[in-house]
Design a protein around this motif. Structure first.
Motif, PDB file in Angstrom:
ATOM      1  N   ARG A  90       9.770  14.606  75.940  1.00 17.77           N
ATOM      2  CA  ARG A  90      10.550  15.444  75.023  1.00 17.77           C
ATOM      3  C   ARG A  90      11.840  15.926  75.681  1.00 17.77           C
ATOM      4  NH1 ARG A  90      11.034  20.622  75.164  1.00 17.77           N
ATOM      5  NH2 ARG A  90       9.121  20.973  76.378  1.00 17.77           N
ATOM      6  N   GLU A  91      11.726  16.451  76.907  1.00 15.68           N
ATOM      7  CA  GLU A  91      12.903  17.002  77.583  1.00 15.68           C
ATOM      8  C   GLU A  91      13.943  15.915  77.875  1.00 15.68           C
ATOM      9  OE1 GLU A  91      14.025  19.896  78.285  1.00 15.68           O
ATOM     10  OE2 GLU A  91      12.334  21.242  77.942  1.00 15.68           O
ATOM     11  N   LEU A  92      13.487  14.727  78.268  1.00  9.37           N
ATOM     12  CA  LEU A  92      14.431  13.646  78.549  1.00  9.37           C
ATOM     13  C   LEU A  92      15.211  13.284  77.291  1.00  9.37           C
ATOM     14  CD1 LEU A  92      15.315  11.697  80.872  1.00  9.37           C
ATOM     15  CD2 LEU A  92      13.874   9.979  79.753  1.00  9.37           C
ATOM     16  N   LYS A  93      14.512  13.218  76.168  1.00  9.78           N
ATOM     17  CA  LYS A  93      15.172  12.891  74.897  1.00  9.78           C
ATOM     18  C   LYS A  93      16.184  13.985  74.525  1.00  9.78           C
ATOM     19  CE  LYS A  93      15.403  10.484  70.943  1.00  9.78           C
ATOM     20  NZ  LYS A  93      16.335  11.303  70.132  1.00  9.78           N
ATOM     21  N   GLU A  94      15.796  15.245  74.694  1.00 13.47           N
ATOM     22  CA  GLU A  94      16.676  16.343  74.316  1.00 13.47           C
ATOM     23  C   GLU A  94      17.908  16.416  75.220  1.00 13.47           C
ATOM     24  OE1 GLU A  94      13.104  19.296  72.654  1.00 13.47           O
ATOM     25  OE2 GLU A  94      14.235  19.827  74.445  1.00 13.47           O
ATOM     26  N   TYR A 153      17.807   9.598  76.010  1.00 11.91           N
ATOM     27  CA  TYR A 153      16.993   8.416  76.308  1.00 11.91           C
ATOM     28  C   TYR A 153      15.558   8.598  75.832  1.00 11.91           C
ATOM     29  CZ  TYR A 153      20.607   6.323  79.273  1.00 11.91           C
ATOM     30  OH  TYR A 153      21.754   5.752  79.742  1.00 11.91           O
ATOM     31  N   VAL A 154      14.996   7.522  75.280  1.00 10.64           N
ATOM     32  CA  VAL A 154      13.601   7.484  74.863  1.00 10.64           C
ATOM     33  C   VAL A 154      12.810   6.792  75.965  1.00 10.64           C
ATOM     34  CG1 VAL A 154      11.974   6.565  73.177  1.00 10.64           C
ATOM     35  CG2 VAL A 154      14.189   7.446  72.430  1.00 10.64           C
ATOM     36  N   ALA A 155      11.718   7.421  76.405  1.00 16.48           N
ATOM     37  CA  ALA A 155      10.998   6.906  77.562  1.00 16.48           C
ATOM     38  C   ALA A 155       9.495   7.030  77.376  1.00 16.48           C
ATOM     39  CB  ALA A 155      11.426   7.664  78.818  1.00 16.48           C
ATOM     40  N   GLN A 159      22.252   9.781  72.702  1.00 16.56           N
ATOM     41  CA  GLN A 159      22.981  11.012  72.448  1.00 16.56           C
ATOM     42  C   GLN A 159      22.052  12.206  72.677  1.00 16.56           C
ATOM     43  OE1 GLN A 159      26.303  11.103  71.701  1.00 16.56           O
ATOM     44  NE2 GLN A 159      26.220   8.872  71.989  1.00 16.56           N
ATOM     45  N   PRO A 160      22.413  13.107  73.581  1.00 16.83           N
ATOM     46  CA  PRO A 160      21.580  14.291  73.828  1.00 16.83           C
ATOM     47  C   PRO A 160      21.430  15.156  72.582  1.00 16.83           C
ATOM     48  CG  PRO A 160      23.233  14.000  75.554  1.00 16.83           C
ATOM     49  CD  PRO A 160      23.596  13.051  74.452  1.00 16.83           C
TER      50      PRO A 160
END
Length: 204
Positions: free
Chosen positions: A104-108, A112-114, A152-153
């Motif tokens: 969640r934090e990486l996407k926000e 990036y989706v991981a 995009q953040p």
């Protein structure tokens, strides 16, 4: 992003009752000789009741034809009045696992989706002064996914983060270069860079 306007304006004592995020504690303990002593400590007030950690750090490495690159961030930190070089990170929400929080934090923060693939033991940030802790979560980023082509953040209104990539082979030298430019190096980034250099030196 320009951090030109970010600066500390004043510092003053904070009563524990006024703290939204942290509180000060006076600890009483016995040392190895059995003598009673006291210690001053800070604690976060945000750790979820059923969680053993405050947050997560995220080790996100992109595999590119030119070699692996780590996702890093620049973010102003008022306690040291500097822009720091950090890995993506964040606090854990109620009911979340470390892995869910990391994704969640990486996407926000980066867009990036991981997927989470490895989680570290619990690590303590500065146990001489506080009980703040985290788990480092290793994630993989599938660069073939459409959503990872132009990430995009999804930053909150009071978040100001600049995302950039650094080749792993040059991370240690890049840390030195960035410090010379006035940036502060987060211990997680610096320690990881030191580890890479040790692996090179001892051929691990």
């Amino acid at each position: 992003m320009s951090f030109r306007n970010a600066k500390a304006l004043k510092a003053e004592p904070l009563a524990s009752a006024e703290g939204d995020w942290v509180k000060l504690m006076k600890l009483t303990y016995t040392d190895p000789k059995g003598e009673e002593r006291t210690w001053e400590s800070a604690e976060r007030t945000t750790r979820p009741k059923n969680s053993d950690i405050d947050g997560v750090g995220i080790l996100a490495i992109l595999e590119k034809p030119t070699g692996p690159e780590i996702i890093l961030q620049k973010q102003y930190r008022a306690p040291i009045d500097k822009v720091t070089i950090e890995v993506p990170a964040g606090l854990i929400d109620e009911g979340e696992t470390a892995e869910e929080a990391a994704v969640r934090e990486l996407k926000e923060e980066t867009g990036y989706v991981a997927q989470a693939v490895e989680t570290s033991p619990i690590m303590f940030n500065d146990p001489g002064i506080c009980n703040t802790n985290l788990r480092m979560v290793h994630v993989t980023v599938d660069m073939s996914l459409p959503e990872n082509q132009n990430p995009q953040p999804e930053l909150e209104e009071d978040e100001f983060i600049e995302v950039f990539l650094v080749p792993l082979t040059n991370l240690y030298n890049e840390c030195k270069r960035l410090e010379a430019e006035g940036y502060a190096i987060d211990a997680r980034v610096g320690t990881f860079a030191e580890g890479i250099e040790c692996a090179k030196q001892f051929r691990l």
